[in-house]
Motif scaffolding. Structure first.
Motif, PDB file in Angstrom:
ATOM      1  N   ALA A 102       8.032   9.237  -4.956  1.00 58.30           N
ATOM      2  CA  ALA A 102       7.850   7.939  -5.599  1.00 58.30           C
ATOM      3  C   ALA A 102       6.982   8.050  -6.846  1.00 58.30           C
ATOM      4  N   PHE A 103       7.084   7.011  -7.665  1.00 57.00           N
ATOM      5  CA  PHE A 103       6.195   6.839  -8.802  1.00 57.00           C
ATOM      6  C   PHE A 103       6.065   5.348  -9.049  1.00 57.00           C
ATOM      7  N   SER A 104       4.919   4.949  -9.556  1.00 56.97           N
ATOM      8  CA  SER A 104       4.716   3.520  -9.817  1.00 56.97           C
ATOM      9  C   SER A 104       4.614   3.274 -11.312  1.00 56.97           C
ATOM     10  N   GLU A 105       5.035   2.087 -11.690  1.00 55.88           N
ATOM     11  CA  GLU A 105       4.998   1.639 -13.077  1.00 55.88           C
ATOM     12  C   GLU A 105       4.406   0.239 -13.060  1.00 55.88           C
ATOM     13  N   GLY A 106       3.112   0.119 -13.220  1.00 60.20           N
ATOM     14  CA  GLY A 106       2.496  -1.206 -13.238  1.00 60.20           C
ATOM     15  C   GLY A 106       2.652  -1.931 -11.919  1.00 60.20           C
ATOM     16  N   GLU A 107       3.393  -3.019 -11.925  1.00 62.08           N
ATOM     17  CA  GLU A 107       3.527  -3.845 -10.728  1.00 62.08           C
ATOM     18  C   GLU A 107       4.682  -3.429  -9.834  1.00 62.08           C
ATOM     19  N   SER A 108       5.434  -2.402 -10.230  1.00 60.02           N
ATOM     20  CA  SER A 108       6.567  -1.934  -9.439  1.00 60.02           C
ATOM     21  C   SER A 108       6.359  -0.497  -8.995  1.00 60.02           C
ATOM     22  N   ALA A 109       6.875  -0.204  -7.815  1.00 66.73           N
ATOM     23  CA  ALA A 109       6.907   1.168  -7.314  1.00 66.73           C
ATOM     24  C   ALA A 109       8.366   1.557  -7.150  1.00 66.73           C
ATOM     25  N   ASN A 110       8.720   2.729  -7.613  1.00 65.42           N
ATOM     26  CA  ASN A 110      10.081   3.232  -7.527  1.00 65.42           C
ATOM     27  C   ASN A 110      10.094   4.402  -6.558  1.00 65.42           C
ATOM     28  N   VAL A 111      10.954   4.301  -5.563  1.00 67.51           N
ATOM     29  CA  VAL A 111      10.986   5.278  -4.487  1.00 67.51           C
ATOM     30  C   VAL A 111      12.371   5.905  -4.434  1.00 67.51           C
ATOM     31  N   ILE A 112      12.427   7.196  -4.613  1.00 67.51           N
ATOM     32  CA  ILE A 112      13.686   7.924  -4.543  1.00 67.51           C
ATOM     33  C   ILE A 112      13.813   8.466  -3.136  1.00 67.51           C
TER      34      ILE A 112
END
Length: 141
Positions: A102-112
């Motif tokens: 995963a990686f986060s961008e501000g208010e969102s987290a993106n999970v592969i």
């Protein structure tokens, strides 16, 4: 929305990741997300890139063992409990997660995630209004 991920087998020695990063950079291929797992002899670099086909060719031309797999990228709020909710949905559907990063961008987290049943995983996440990112969305982040 499936995303293509590359897996590259690397000898576990100094400079191998650097070589891959430089090769891709020289070809104007951007690494959007990646993770490295390793044991005593080798590592596996899993990555999402801006041009999967070109990256595969460049790496193979330089004698790297490369494979391709479909993964899912879910986007959830970057706050406590959000990922647990998504994982409950997946688990309750009987889907097993082989690995994730995963990686986060501000208010969102993106999970592969790499589930054992891509179609079922995508179906239950969509039905439960969990946002899934397409490759084009991921590259815009």
């Amino acid at each position: 929305m499936l995303i293509k991920q590359l897996s590259i087998f690397l000898e576990n020695k100094r400079g191998r990741f650097t070589e891959v990063a430089k090769l891709l950079g020289e070809e104007d291929i951007n690494m959007k997300a990646f993770t490295v797992s390793e044991n005593s002899d080798f590592g596996i670099l899993r990555l999402i890139v801006s041009d999967t086909e070109k990256a595969k060719q460049v790496l193979r031309d330089n004698k790297y063992a490369v494979s391709e797999a479909d993964v899912i990228c879910l986007c959830c709020p970057n706050k406590p409990g959000a990922l647990g909710r998504a994982m409950d949905i997946i688990n309750n559907a009987g889907v097993f997660i082989e690995y994730m990063y995963a990686f986060s961008e501000g208010e969102s987290a993106n999970v592969i995630i790499r589930p054992d049943n891509l179609n079922r995983c995508e179906e239950v996440l969509t039905a439960n209004k969990i946002e899934l990112l397409a490759a084009s969305d991921l590259y815009k982040l």
